[in-house]
Write a protein that holds these residues in place. Structure first.
Motif, PDB file in Angstrom:
ATOM      1  N   ALA A 444      49.129  36.600  31.355  1.00  0.00           N
ATOM      2  CA  ALA A 444      49.453  36.765  32.763  1.00  0.00           C
ATOM      3  C   ALA A 444      49.413  38.001  33.332  1.00  0.00           C
ATOM      4  O   ALA A 444      49.892  39.137  32.440  1.00  0.00           O
ATOM      5  CB  ALA A 444      50.652  35.935  33.145  1.00  0.00           C
ATOM      6  N   ASN A 445      48.961  38.532  34.261  1.00  0.00           N
ATOM      7  CA  ASN A 445      48.708  39.895  34.788  1.00  0.00           C
ATOM      8  C   ASN A 445      48.200  40.873  34.106  1.00  0.00           C
ATOM      9  O   ASN A 445      48.905  41.694  33.664  1.00  0.00           O
ATOM     10  CB  ASN A 445      50.371  40.147  35.536  1.00  0.00           C
ATOM     11  N   VAL A 446      46.979  40.386  33.356  1.00  0.00           N
ATOM     12  CA  VAL A 446      46.489  40.972  32.193  1.00  0.00           C
ATOM     13  C   VAL A 446      45.131  41.651  32.868  1.00  0.00           C
ATOM     14  O   VAL A 446      44.373  40.981  33.492  1.00  0.00           O
ATOM     15  CB  VAL A 446      46.365  40.282  30.929  1.00  0.00           C
ATOM     16  N   ALA A 447      44.636  42.882  32.192  1.00  0.00           N
ATOM     17  CA  ALA A 447      43.455  43.411  32.566  1.00  0.00           C
ATOM     18  C   ALA A 447      42.498  42.934  31.100  1.00  0.00           C
ATOM     19  O   ALA A 447      42.932  42.853  29.864  1.00  0.00           O
ATOM     20  CB  ALA A 447      43.270  44.886  32.479  1.00  0.00           C
ATOM     21  N   VAL A 448      41.398  42.144  31.432  1.00  0.00           N
ATOM     22  CA  VAL A 448      40.471  41.569  30.443  1.00  0.00           C
ATOM     23  C   VAL A 448      39.094  42.242  30.397  1.00  0.00           C
ATOM     24  O   VAL A 448      38.516  41.956  31.622  1.00  0.00           O
ATOM     25  CB  VAL A 448      40.426  40.263  30.678  1.00  0.00           C
ATOM     26  N   LEU A 449      38.769  42.868  29.146  1.00  0.00           N
ATOM     27  CA  LEU A 449      37.126  43.371  29.108  1.00  0.00           C
ATOM     28  C   LEU A 449      36.505  42.104  28.726  1.00  0.00           C
ATOM     29  O   LEU A 449      36.712  41.351  27.779  1.00  0.00           O
ATOM     30  CB  LEU A 449      37.323  44.459  28.075  1.00  0.00           C
ATOM     31  N   VAL A 450      35.541  41.881  29.578  1.00  0.00           N
ATOM     32  CA  VAL A 450      34.653  40.660  29.254  1.00  0.00           C
ATOM     33  C   VAL A 450      33.073  41.093  29.195  1.00  0.00           C
ATOM     34  O   VAL A 450      32.667  42.080  29.822  1.00  0.00           O
ATOM     35  CB  VAL A 450      34.736  39.593  30.196  1.00  0.00           C
ATOM     36  N   MET A 451      32.415  40.196  28.356  1.00  0.00           N
ATOM     37  CA  MET A 451      30.954  40.602  28.340  1.00  0.00           C
ATOM     38  C   MET A 451      30.345  39.261  28.837  1.00  0.00           C
ATOM     39  O   MET A 451      30.732  38.201  28.568  1.00  0.00           O
ATOM     40  CB  MET A 451      30.325  40.653  27.038  1.00  0.00           C
ATOM     41  N   PHE A 452      29.372  39.497  30.059  1.00  0.00           N
ATOM     42  CA  PHE A 452      28.692  38.304  30.545  1.00  0.00           C
ATOM     43  C   PHE A 452      27.574  37.667  30.081  1.00  0.00           C
ATOM     44  O   PHE A 452      26.853  38.423  29.169  1.00  0.00           O
ATOM     45  CB  PHE A 452      28.511  38.861  32.040  1.00  0.00           C
ATOM     46  N   GLU A 453      27.250  36.399  30.193  1.00  0.00           N
ATOM     47  CA  GLU A 453      25.807  35.913  29.772  1.00  0.00           C
ATOM     48  C   GLU A 453      25.633  34.727  31.020  1.00  0.00           C
ATOM     49  O   GLU A 453      26.396  34.051  31.561  1.00  0.00           O
ATOM     50  CB  GLU A 453      26.167  35.055  28.459  1.00  0.00           C
TER      51      GLU A 453
END
Length: 479
Positions: A444-453
């Motif tokens: 919760a209340n977190v920064a998330v590094l994501v890769m998209f597809e």
């Protein structure tokens, strides 16, 4: 030299084997001499080897951000195990005698200083003056003509595949296309060659080719777009050799140009006094290019950009080249070279110093996270419209919650917008199951590094989490 820690030395080593061998030399007391200068900027010594005479090795920290390694051994690894052992001995507080700098190293330092002065003089000259790198226009036109021949050959090859149909791509025809693709290597278009081979690898590595037809069709469409753009670009430059290289897109690199640092500097593709923190790292094999790739995603602390570093190790020479690894400290560099690109620009630095990551760095990183998922998706879709752009962009998002729903995990922003999470084909390694091992407060209340597809067949955009950054810690799901 407080920076000379085991973690720092490990980061300098070419691979895990070199780390073990360097430590073994210290453990077995293989060093016959361990010396340093009074100012502590030079370590040197002698280590027993396989011959009668010991190997002389040294580490010169006259430029802390760019140490100079020297060893008389025949190893092609760099730094070799003797140099690593010398540094491990110092980090392990072995006794080093204080001695004068050897004459040969003093002479090499003097020559290095002269080379550095020449570099500074060249760098001080404004870009665009008469000293700018001269181009042999006749040679350039000849090369462009050869590249155009390569473009037409690549076009002919994909036409053959489309006309005969993907179902006709059996092992025999794949071998035939592989042989024809080798001809592209004679036309200065290694990027086109790799893109074509990627199609052959995709079909040849699948037990059920029909299951990947949609993926291969996307690859064919992307290669067709690259061929069209390359043809127009190369023809224009042939007609007018004064037209500058394209530094606004990845076109040159997609054709196969290997940017030199001098070129990037000449075009002003350089940033000064930058700090970087690595958020995710992975190594993978690119069969189409015949290379191992070490890939790291970093956040630039001054601007918040997510940039990428890629080191390429050809299969044939991989054991002699430094293998990159996860990096957990803050990199400080005076010059960050930036390659032409789109959302996640590729970067490279030659000189660097390091410092520990502190809590305020996490606060800065989190401040860069995009808080609106619709805005993030719009950015990603705009990039996906460009057929030459990276179709798996990486972004840092702020999630009010990472929720586990009946349809799987989703990120939820502060307005309630949702982004579905899944394992994407490019990563080929799941990370979602790791959420089960985390304290729910971290989700919760977190920064998330994501890769998209972008899943065209399903008509939806998904993302795979690579890292979490909370106020208390940074959790890598890929490292």
């Amino acid at each position: 030299m407080t920076h000379l820690t085991e973690a720092y030395i490990d980061a300098m080593a070419p691979n895990e084997g070199a780390i073990k061998n360097g430590n073994d030399l210290v453990r077995k007391n293989s060093f016959q001499r361990l010396c340093r200068t009074e100012d502590g900027l030079l370590l040197f010594g002698e280590c027993k080897g396989s011959g009668k005479e010991p190997y002389s090795c040294s580490v010169d920290f006259v430029k802390v951000e760019q140490p100079v390694f020297r060893c008389s051994c025949p190893s092609r690894q760099f730094p070799c195990k003797h140099i690593l052992g010398l540094m491990y001995a110092y980090a392990g507080e072995k006794a080093f005698t204080i001695e004068e700098m050897p004459a040969d190293i003093a002479d090499k330092r003097e020559k290095a200083d002269k080379r550095e002065e020449k570099k500074k003089e060249a760098a001080a000259i404004p870009a665009g003056t008469e000293t700018k790198r001269k181009v042999n226009k006749n040679a350039l036109v000849k090369k462009l003509a050869s590249q155009l021949e390569g473009v037409e050959l690549a076009h002919k090859l994909i036409q053959q595949i489309v006309q005969t149909g993907l179902a006709a791509l059996d092992k025999r025809s794949i071998r035939m296309y592989e042989e024809q693709a080798k001809q592209l290597g004679n036309h200065y278009v290694p990027g086109l060659q790799a893109a074509f081979r990627e199609i052959l690898v995709s079909v040849g590595s699948s037990d059920n080719p029909e299951s990947i037809y949609s993926e291969v069709c996307e690859q064919l469409a992307a290669l067709h777009a690259l061929i069209k753009r390359s043809r127009d670009y190369l023809k224009a430059r042939m007609e007018d050799p004064n037209i500058p290289m394209d530094i606004t897109s990845v076109l040159e690199e997609k054709i196969g140009h290997a940017w030199q640092l001098a070129e990037l500097r000449e075009h002003g593709l350089i940033r000064e006094n930058v700090e970087l923190i690595q958020l995710s790292f992975r190594s993978y094999s690119d069969e189409a290019r015949g290379e191992h790739v070490d890939e790291g995603y970093w956040v630039q602390l001054q601007a918040g950009e997510i940039v990428v570093t890629r080191s390429y190790r050809p299969f044939r020479a991989a054991k002699h080249m430094k293998e990159e690894d996860s990096f957990y400290m803050v990199v400080q560099t005076k010059e960050l070279f930036t390659y032409p690109g789109d959302l996640n620009k590729r970067v490279r630095c030659e000189d660097m110093t390091i410092r520990e990551l502190n809590p305020s760095d996490r606060i800065v990183i989190r401040s860069f996270a995009e808080r609106s998922f619709p805005a993030a998706i719009k950015t990603v879709k705009n990039q996906l419209k460009n057929p030459l752009a990276d179709h798996n962009p990486v972004m840092l998002l702020h999630a009010a919650q990472v929720a586990n729903t009946e349809g799987g995990y989703v990120l939820v922003d502060e307005q309630g917008a949702r982004l579905p999470l899944d394992t994407i084909s490019k990563m080929d390694h799941p990370t979602l199951q790791l959420f089960r091992n985390l304290n729910q407060e971290l989700l919760a209340n977190v920064a998330v590094l994501v890769m998209f597809e972008d899943r065209l067949t399903e008509g939806r955009l998904v993302a795979q989490p690579l890292a979490l950054i909370t106020e208390q810690e940074m959790i890598r799901l890929f490292y």
